[in-house]
Design a protein around this motif. Structure first.
Motif, PDB file in Angstrom:
ATOM      1  N   LYS A   2       0.830  -1.208   0.000  1.00 18.20           N
ATOM      2  CA  LYS A   2       0.000   0.000   0.000  1.00 18.20           C
ATOM      3  C   LYS A   2       0.867   1.262   0.000  1.00 18.20           C
ATOM      4  O   LYS A   2       0.555   2.225  -0.686  1.00 18.20           O
ATOM      5  N   LEU A   5       2.371   1.828  -3.490  1.00  8.56           N
ATOM      6  CA  LEU A   5       1.374   2.375  -4.410  1.00  8.56           C
ATOM      7  C   LEU A   5       1.080   3.832  -4.077  1.00  8.56           C
ATOM      8  O   LEU A   5       0.885   4.651  -4.972  1.00  8.56           O
ATOM      9  N   SER A   9       1.497   6.860  -6.591  1.00 14.20           N
ATOM     10  CA  SER A   9       0.290   7.636  -6.848  1.00 14.20           C
ATOM     11  C   SER A   9       0.551   9.128  -6.624  1.00 14.20           C
ATOM     12  O   SER A   9       0.140   9.968  -7.427  1.00 14.20           O
ATOM     13  N   VAL A  38       6.717  -2.711  -8.172  1.00 14.87           N
ATOM     14  CA  VAL A  38       5.317  -2.585  -8.569  1.00 14.87           C
ATOM     15  C   VAL A  38       5.207  -2.985 -10.039  1.00 14.87           C
ATOM     16  O   VAL A  38       5.915  -2.450 -10.887  1.00 14.87           O
ATOM     17  N   ALA A  42      -0.326  -2.690 -12.244  1.00 18.26           N
ATOM     18  CA  ALA A  42      -0.639  -1.876 -11.066  1.00 18.26           C
ATOM     19  C   ALA A  42      -0.174  -0.437 -11.280  1.00 18.26           C
ATOM     20  O   ALA A  42      -0.871   0.516 -10.907  1.00 18.26           O
ATOM     21  N   ALA A  45      -2.594   1.312 -13.645  1.00 20.80           N
ATOM     22  CA  ALA A  45      -3.882   1.568 -12.982  1.00 20.80           C
ATOM     23  C   ALA A  45      -3.846   2.858 -12.158  1.00 20.80           C
ATOM     24  O   ALA A  45      -4.872   3.533 -12.010  1.00 20.80           O
ATOM     25  N   ALA A  51      -4.175   5.846  -5.515  1.00 20.76           N
ATOM     26  CA  ALA A  51      -4.139   4.937  -4.371  1.00 20.76           C
ATOM     27  C   ALA A  51      -4.368   5.754  -3.095  1.00 20.76           C
ATOM     28  O   ALA A  51      -4.210   6.978  -3.086  1.00 20.76           O
TER      29      ALA A  51
END
Length: 130
Positions: A2, A5, A9, A38, A42, A45, A51
């Motif tokens: 997490k 990401l 992000s 990563v 992902a 996305a 995220a």
């Protein structure tokens, strides 16, 4: 995962500040994604949906993320005021000392391609914690 990401992000959102992710920025972001482990799907996305934002726990991780953002801002060899202001605000939200942020943004102009060497950046932040 997490946190990784979240890091990407935040960087993607920063790259979009000037409304367009340039090829140089995309390549830099892709290399950071690879370093963080990563996958491509992902990574892609994150361009569609941000995220959850997680501030890195340690001071060292927050400084590292700030350094990544400085590098990202300068990868296309151009900075505009909106990028500089956004970077300053991100640093503040991460809890970094305002004076250290300003000093980094000032001294980057002294280096080739405005790439502040990691040790210089660490020394700037270290001075504000002593």
């Amino acid at each position: 995962m997490k946190e990784k990401l979240s890091i990407l992000s935040e960087m993607i959102a920063f790259a979009k500040v000037d409304k367009k992710v340039k090829p140089e920025e995309y390549g830099f972001l892709q290399s950071v994604a690879e370093q963080l482990g990563v996958g491509q799907a992902a990574f892609e996305a994150l361009f569609q949906e941000e995220a959850e934002h997680i501030v890195p726990k340690s001071e060292a991780d927050r400084i590292l993320q700030f350094h990544r953002l400085v590098l990202l801002m300068n990868v296309d060899k151009r900075q505009d005021l909106s990028e500089i202001n956004q970077l300053h605000n991100i640093g503040l939200r991460m809890g970094l000392p305002p004076s250290a942020i300003e000093q980094v943004l000032s001294v980057m102009h002294q280096y080739p391609n405005k790439i502040v060497p990691p040790q210089v950046l660490l020394d700037i932040f270290r001075a504000y914690y002593n």
